[in-house]
Design an enzyme around this catalytic site. Structure first.
Site, short mmCIF file in Angstrom:
data_model
loop_
_atom_site.label_atom_id
_atom_site.label_comp_id
_atom_site.label_asym_id
_atom_site.label_seq_id
_atom_site.Cartn_x
_atom_site.Cartn_y
_atom_site.Cartn_z
N VAL A 99 3.05 -40.42 28.99
CA VAL A 99 3.78 -41.49 30.84
C VAL A 99 3.33 -42.86 30.41
CG1 VAL A 99 1.88 -41.83 33.02
CG2 VAL A 99 1.21 -40.06 31.63
N CYS A 100 5.20 -43.22 31.08
CA CYS A 100 5.43 -43.95 31.30
C CYS A 100 6.28 -44.70 30.20
CB CYS A 100 4.54 -45.11 31.68
SG CYS A 100 5.60 -47.01 32.63
N THR A 101 5.48 -45.67 29.06
CA THR A 101 6.45 -46.54 28.17
C THR A 101 5.67 -45.86 27.10
OG1 THR A 101 5.37 -48.08 28.21
CG2 THR A 101 7.50 -48.68 29.10
N GLY A 102 5.28 -44.75 27.09
CA GLY A 102 4.48 -44.09 26.10
C GLY A 102 5.59 -43.19 25.17
N THR A 119 10.87 -42.15 31.04
CA THR A 119 10.18 -42.73 31.21
C THR A 119 10.07 -44.21 31.97
OG1 THR A 119 9.73 -45.06 29.49
CG2 THR A 119 11.73 -44.80 29.85
#
Length: 216
Positions: A99-102, A119
């Site tokens: 999720v997101c910058t993961g 992202t």
């Protein structure tokens, strides 16, 4: 089914708690939080802590892996024990997700090379530095990898994943249970719909400086 959710200092709470709320409601599913250093792990706002009991060695073969994002993701890009664990569990996991910058953590571990992924909008173009094809879609599924755009998109990704794992009926039942029917009061939730001054304010908040006048 075991779902392993990775946390680290400086994670964004909704990145992991949204998917936790969805995936944890699937039948016969165990959700475990995992961290390099078990114990209290503090989020990016410093106001919420997750108590993690499991280290990487305690979760050798999860069925689903999820890495959330947040400011602390930057400190997880260097090769090390997290990357070693991700590469090892990816070999047997049915799904490896972010999720997101993961997604940058997955990409830095070498798992997304040659794949499409997404992202947070503020870093989308930088995914290409890892051999990833950036996508502006809210949820991207490529092979057994599923990536979500910024923060709240993790709920969408988890529901998408739920449908692929347990079927549409189960996923929709979970959606109804958590009453996920977003009707935001503003149309500022994406770069394309947000007013220019809101975009500039968001960039300044995230980076500390205003974007060029020609941006967005």
């Amino acid at each position: 089914m075991q779902v392993a959710i990775v946390v680290y200092p400086g994670f964004t709470a909704l990145d992991v708690l949204g998917p936790h709320e969805v995936l944890g409601r699937l039948p016969d599913t165990e959700v475990v939080f995992v961290a390099e250093h078990p114990g209290l792990v503090v989020n990016d706002l410093g106001s919420l802590s997750v108590h993690v009991d499991a280290g990487f060695a305690d979760v050798p073969e999860p069925d689903v892996v999820l890495v959330g994002g947040g400011p602390g993701a930057h400190d997880q890009l260097a090769d090390g024990s997290l990357h070693d664990w991700l590469r090892a569990v990816d070999r047997t996991a049915a799904w490896t997700t972010s999720v997101c910058t993961g997604s940058f953590v997955l990409a830095a571990a070498g798992l997304l090379a040659g794949r499409r992924a997404t992202t947070h909008w503020s870093g989308l173009d930088q995914l290409a530095d890892y051999g990833v094809t950036p996508s502006t879609e809210r949820v991207v599924v490529d092979g057994h990898y599923a990536t979500a755009a910024g923060v709240s998109a993790g709920i969408d990704m988890a529901l998408t994943l739920s449908g692929l794992i347990a079927g549409d009926h189960v996923a929709q039942t979970v959606q109804l249970i958590i009453e996920y029917a977003p009707e935001p009061p503003y149309r500022a939730g994406s770069v394309d719909s947000a007013p220019a001054e809101v975009f500039r304010s968001a960039v300044k908040t995230l980076t500390g400086s205003l974007p060029d006048e020609g941006a967005a």
